[in-house]
Write a protein that holds these residues in place. Sequence first.
Motif, PDB file in Angstrom:
ATOM      1  N   ARG A 125      -8.302  74.292  41.445  1.00 16.26           N
ATOM      2  CA  ARG A 125      -9.359  73.269  41.384  1.00 16.26           C
ATOM      3  C   ARG A 125      -9.605  72.834  39.938  1.00 16.26           C
ATOM      4  N   VAL A 156      -6.544  71.049  38.330  1.00 18.16           N
ATOM      5  CA  VAL A 156      -6.442  69.659  38.801  1.00 18.16           C
ATOM      6  C   VAL A 156      -7.434  68.766  38.050  1.00 18.16           C
ATOM      7  N   ALA A 157      -8.629  69.307  37.769  1.00 19.51           N
ATOM      8  CA  ALA A 157      -9.684  68.510  37.139  1.00 19.51           C
ATOM      9  C   ALA A 157      -9.509  68.361  35.632  1.00 19.51           C
ATOM     10  N   ILE A 172      -7.696  65.254  33.765  1.00 19.04           N
ATOM     11  CA  ILE A 172      -8.456  64.002  33.818  1.00 19.04           C
ATOM     12  C   ILE A 172      -9.612  64.045  32.819  1.00 19.04           C
ATOM     13  N   PHE A 189      -7.757  69.245  45.838  1.00 18.80           N
ATOM     14  CA  PHE A 189      -7.752  68.007  45.039  1.00 18.80           C
ATOM     15  C   PHE A 189      -9.097  67.291  45.142  1.00 18.80           C
ATOM     16  N   TYR A 190      -9.707  67.347  46.302  1.00 17.25           N
ATOM     17  CA  TYR A 190     -11.022  66.728  46.477  1.00 17.25           C
ATOM     18  C   TYR A 190     -12.054  67.441  45.597  1.00 17.25           C
ATOM     19  N   ASP A 224     -10.943  66.700  41.655  1.00 18.35           N
ATOM     20  CA  ASP A 224     -10.994  65.338  41.114  1.00 18.35           C
ATOM     21  C   ASP A 224     -12.241  64.564  41.517  1.00 18.35           C
ATOM     22  N   ILE A 248     -15.413  66.106  39.264  1.00 20.37           N
ATOM     23  CA  ILE A 248     -15.545  65.191  38.131  1.00 20.37           C
ATOM     24  C   ILE A 248     -16.583  64.112  38.405  1.00 20.37           C
TER      25      ILE A 248
END
Length: 307
Positions: free
Chosen positions: A40, A43-44, A47, A218-219, A222, A226
């Motif tokens: 998690r 993935v974040a 970005i 991913f949910y 991202d 975020i």
Amino acid sequence: MNKILVIILFSLVSLTWGTTWIAMKIATETIPPFFATGMRFLVASPILIILAYFTKTPLLFPYGQRWFQLIISIFYFSIPFTLMLYGGMYVSSSVASIIFSSMPVAVLTVSFLYLKKKLFLTQKIGMFISLITLLTVLLIELESQCFFQWKGILALLFALFSHAFIYSECQKKCLNVSVITFNALPSLLSGILLSTTSWFIESPHINTFSNRSILAIFYLGDFSGIFGILSYFYLQQKVSAFYASTVFLIFPVIAGFLENYIYKNAILLCEIWFIFPLIIGILLTLIPVNYLKKIRNKITRLSCLLF
């Protein structure tokens, strides 16, 4: 236009935080909690780092406070978020969200006990009502379900107060950094730490991960992680802390409805009734201090006139 933006931000925060709990439960259906939390954050973090680059936001805390950045990585990100996923494996999403809706109360409690912050009578009453009501809801949940739920409840409570303690430490140190700075590098460090730890503790098998668990990661990373945080940050800039914090009263309702729809887990009627005093208690703790000071001054002046 400003009102429309506030409504959009408030709705976005409520939806992202309300759906977070069901996404956590979906993620841990096939992915172990350490690895899920690590992924998690991994993935974040890219970005967030890209956002920092384009907005010219520093990634490091101010000199002299960088050691605290490491503490945040462990005690705000790594441990609490892992415990959230772990707790969600044992506790329903609705109960987990109710526990975290008490975040304003937890912060006030830690500030009172740790920072020796003076509280108004209304805040003390609200804190007492909220904590007693939350304890009652958790005891009802334990009595109505399998007793092993205590593991999940303890994990979630530890995560709640870990977040509250770090928030209080930030207030104590007068830490004033960008929300991107606060999240970017700690997310990356936590992602690396948890993913590495998972390989030794959980031995995850990627071929067993379901598509919907991967999508949930991913949910969480991202969208919820975020955009939910950034939306709340900008909401706080548009309205007072009192109105921004009322989102803590909305997202548990969303989490409860989603869980009922997806997993057919109905909330107990008695728990629904106990939500009302919990809301009252939280609202009492959220009343702005300046407003309470004005009331106190008016009462003082009135008592001087009468006596």
